[in-house]
Design an enzyme around this catalytic site. Structure first.
Site, mmCIF file in Angstrom:
data_model
loop_
_atom_site.group_PDB
_atom_site.id
_atom_site.type_symbol
_atom_site.label_atom_id
_atom_site.label_comp_id
_atom_site.label_asym_id
_atom_site.label_seq_id
_atom_site.Cartn_x
_atom_site.Cartn_y
_atom_site.Cartn_z
ATOM 1 C CB SER A 47 -0.911 0.019 1.230
ATOM 2 O OG SER A 47 -1.805 1.108 1.182
ATOM 3 C CD GLU A 48 -0.841 5.649 -3.181
ATOM 4 O OE1 GLU A 48 -1.053 6.851 -3.018
ATOM 5 O OE2 GLU A 48 -0.995 5.075 -4.258
#
Length: 237
Positions: A47-48
């Site tokens: 997840s960024e």
């Protein structure tokens, strides 16, 4: 003909993720995918916002305010998963360390152009996020979206009418009606929901469609997701 739900789209995309893949989950339908990977398969979700090793959605009452995905939804962490600095999360993207990125989209063109960061609606703020980095950094881009807009207009278009995120990057499209590959020879329909035929699907799609010789019916299990808890940002408000 019954279209897939958002959770069923996520389930279908999850079945194609290979063992050991590092996979980014974009905002929207993609964030649901971590809950539907087959139990015997190891897939490492990224997840960024700074998580490596996202797990499935938490059970009601087990939410952790410190653990959210890119869409601010509560998530879990698998054994061995970790938090990382936001900058390090983007280094993973820009360094070419991700095998696949699952992204939502407003529009996709017949040649795989991706438009997913703005609708140009002044009441709907744009959100570039990490999509442009992912379009360049991830080895494969797959899109999860509904086949048509809320007004019934095709979202798979000859040419995107919205500003592009990146040209020619999408390789596979999962919708509530079909699974479609973007190939040098055009769009190839791999699966369609029960009751759908190519002529009807074509009427909802601008570019010409080809039916794969070995196409299959698109089937997904019935899924009744638990009512999600309020997003972390909403609870903090």
């Amino acid at each position: 003909m019954t279209p897939l739900t958002r959770h069923q789209i996520a389930w279908r995309a999850a079945q194609d993720l290979p063992e050991g893949a590092y996979v980014n989950l974009g905002i929207g339908i993609p964030t649901l995918t971590a809950s539907y990977v087959p139990a015997e398969r190891e897939v490492i979700f990224h997840s960024e916002n700074g998580v490596l090793g996202l797990g499935p959605a938490p059970k009601p009452g087990e939410e952790d305010d410190d653990l959210i995905d890119a869409g601010k939804n509560y998530t879990t962490l698998i054994k061995g998963g970790c938090y990382v600095h936001h900058a390090d999360a983007f280094l993973m993207i820009r360094g070419g360390h991700l095998d696949i990125s699952l992204l939502g989209a407003f529009e996709v063109s017949g040649s795989g152009d991706l438009a997913n960061w703005t609708t140009e609606d002044p009441d709907f703020p744009p959100g570039v996020g990490g999509a442009m980095d992912l379009a360049v950094g991830a080895r494969a881009i797959r899109v999860l979206m509904e086949h048509t807009s809320k007004t019934g207009e095709p979202r798979i278009k000859h040419r995107c009418s919205l500003p592009l995120t990146a040209p020619g990057v999408v390789k596979r499209i999962y919708t509530n009606l079909a699974v479609i590959d973007v190939t040098p020879q055009g769009l190839v329909v791999r699966e369609m929901v029960s009751g759908m035929d190519l002529a009807r699907l074509q009427s909802l799609t601008e570019p010409a469609l080809q039916l794969a010789p070995d196409w299959q019916e698109l089937q997904a299990p019935a899924i009744t997701p638990a009512k999600p808890a309020a997003k972390a940002a909403d609870q903090a408000a």
